[in-house]
Scaffold this motif. Structure first.
Motif, PDB file in Angstrom:
ATOM      1  N   GLU A   1       1.534  -2.852  10.887  1.00 42.63           N
ATOM      2  CA  GLU A   1       0.263  -3.498  10.549  1.00 42.63           C
ATOM      3  C   GLU A   1      -0.003  -3.469   9.043  1.00 42.63           C
ATOM      4  O   GLU A   1      -1.095  -3.133   8.594  1.00 42.63           O
ATOM      5  N   LEU A   2       1.024  -3.817   8.256  1.00 42.29           N
ATOM      6  CA  LEU A   2       0.900  -3.866   6.806  1.00 42.29           C
ATOM      7  C   LEU A   2       0.613  -5.287   6.346  1.00 42.29           C
ATOM      8  O   LEU A   2       1.158  -6.244   6.894  1.00 42.29           O
ATOM      9  N   SER A   3      -0.222  -5.408   5.329  1.00 41.85           N
ATOM     10  CA  SER A   3      -0.430  -6.702   4.695  1.00 41.85           C
ATOM     11  C   SER A   3       0.729  -6.952   3.739  1.00 41.85           C
ATOM     12  O   SER A   3       1.530  -6.045   3.455  1.00 41.85           O
ATOM     13  N   LYS A   4       0.803  -8.157   3.204  1.00 37.26           N
ATOM     14  CA  LYS A   4       1.859  -8.482   2.246  1.00 37.26           C
ATOM     15  C   LYS A   4       1.744  -7.592   1.009  1.00 37.26           C
ATOM     16  O   LYS A   4       2.742  -7.109   0.482  1.00 37.26           O
ATOM     17  N   LYS A   5       0.526  -7.341   0.562  1.00 36.09           N
ATOM     18  CA  LYS A   5       0.304  -6.475  -0.605  1.00 36.09           C
ATOM     19  C   LYS A   5       0.744  -5.044  -0.302  1.00 36.09           C
ATOM     20  O   LYS A   5       1.413  -4.401  -1.111  1.00 36.09           O
TER      21      LYS A   5
ATOM     22  N   LEU B   1       2.948  -4.143   1.890  1.00 37.37           N
ATOM     23  CA  LEU B   1       4.409  -4.145   2.004  1.00 37.37           C
ATOM     24  C   LEU B   1       5.041  -4.094   0.613  1.00 37.37           C
ATOM     25  O   LEU B   1       5.997  -3.352   0.391  1.00 37.37           O
ATOM     26  N   LYS B   2       4.506  -4.857  -0.313  1.00 39.88           N
ATOM     27  CA  LYS B   2       5.033  -4.864  -1.681  1.00 39.88           C
ATOM     28  C   LYS B   2       4.934  -3.463  -2.298  1.00 39.88           C
ATOM     29  O   LYS B   2       5.888  -2.967  -2.892  1.00 39.88           O
ATOM     30  N   ASP B   3       3.786  -2.811  -2.130  1.00 39.29           N
ATOM     31  CA  ASP B   3       3.605  -1.445  -2.637  1.00 39.29           C
ATOM     32  C   ASP B   3       4.573  -0.481  -1.959  1.00 39.29           C
ATOM     33  O   ASP B   3       5.166   0.385  -2.596  1.00 39.29           O
ATOM     34  N   TYR B   4       4.725  -0.631  -0.653  1.00 40.95           N
ATOM     35  CA  TYR B   4       5.608   0.241   0.101  1.00 40.95           C
ATOM     36  C   TYR B   4       7.064   0.070  -0.340  1.00 40.95           C
ATOM     37  O   TYR B   4       7.804   1.053  -0.458  1.00 40.95           O
ATOM     38  N   LEU B   5       7.487  -1.164  -0.591  1.00 43.30           N
ATOM     39  CA  LEU B   5       8.867  -1.428  -0.990  1.00 43.30           C
ATOM     40  C   LEU B   5       9.238  -0.697  -2.277  1.00 43.30           C
ATOM     41  O   LEU B   5      10.370  -0.241  -2.438  1.00 43.30           O
ATOM     42  N   LYS B   6       8.292  -0.546  -3.185  1.00 46.41           N
ATOM     43  CA  LYS B   6       8.551   0.196  -4.427  1.00 46.41           C
ATOM     44  C   LYS B   6       8.864   1.654  -4.110  1.00 46.41           C
ATOM     45  O   LYS B   6       9.824   2.227  -4.623  1.00 46.41           O
ATOM     46  N   ARG B   7       8.056   2.262  -3.247  1.00 45.90           N
ATOM     47  CA  ARG B   7       8.285   3.661  -2.855  1.00 45.90           C
ATOM     48  C   ARG B   7       9.617   3.801  -2.112  1.00 45.90           C
ATOM     49  O   ARG B   7      10.386   4.727  -2.335  1.00 45.90           O
TER      50      ARG B   7
END
Length: 181
Positions: A85-89, A91-97
């Protein structure tokens, strides 16, 4: 059989018993899931062995089998993939981590060339991966403890087909480890 496991958590996410193909550039693996129904509880369908619950003791019109069947995408149900249940924003933040965590894994730590190729490929392809996040898409992860702040599991984008039931799952190829079984 080849099992695809998350490189960080070790959680199984799909296998080659489903149709798995690399994207044109090889950055993604695409797994095709089909809508299906699955019996819960792992029991054997009585009809397969000649049984008829309505004619057996305790069976009949008062038996409710509706709670014993689950509908969904086969690969998602089989590997118990979780909708994050992640938004696109988000997901973008998560991808960095996640990318920082991924390059710290043993297979990357010991291979500077592989680490450099991964970092370069992410730089070129993450934007196109994020474009998969449309209204008919969900972000999935393996059946394990997903911790957003730690980037501890590879995100998989599941895009529903036009029929609204089948799904293509997109995973970053370097996020998975293939294991023969």
């Amino acid at each position: 059989m080849i099992i695809f496991k998350d490189a960080i958590s070790g959680v199984e996410v799909f296998s080659d018993s489903y149709k798995v193909t690399p994207s044109e550039d090889g950055f993604l693996l695409v797994c095709e899931g089909k809508h299906t129904q699955m019996k819960l509880g792992g029991g054997i369908d009585a009809g397969l062995i000649g049984g008829n619950p309505s004619q057996e003791e305790g069976g009949g019109d008062d038996v409710d089998d509706s709670e014993q069947v689950k509908s969904g995408v086969d690969v998602v149900m089989h590997y118990n993939l979780q909708d994050l249940e992640l938004s696109k924003k988000d997901l973008k933040d998560y991808l960095k981590r996640w990318a920082k965590r991924r390059v710290a894994c043993e297979d990357m730590k010991q291979n500077d060339e592989k680490k450099k190729a991964f970092t370069c490929a992410c730089g070129k392809n993450i934007a196109s991966f994020l474009k998969l996040m449309t209204d008919d898409a969900v972000v999935l992860a393996g059946d394990g403890d997903f911790i957003f702040e730690e980037g501890n599991q590879a995100p998989i984008i599941g895009v529903y087909a036009e029929n609204g039931m089948d799904m293509k799952l997109y995973a970053i190829a370097e996020s998975l480890i293939e294991e023969k079984q």
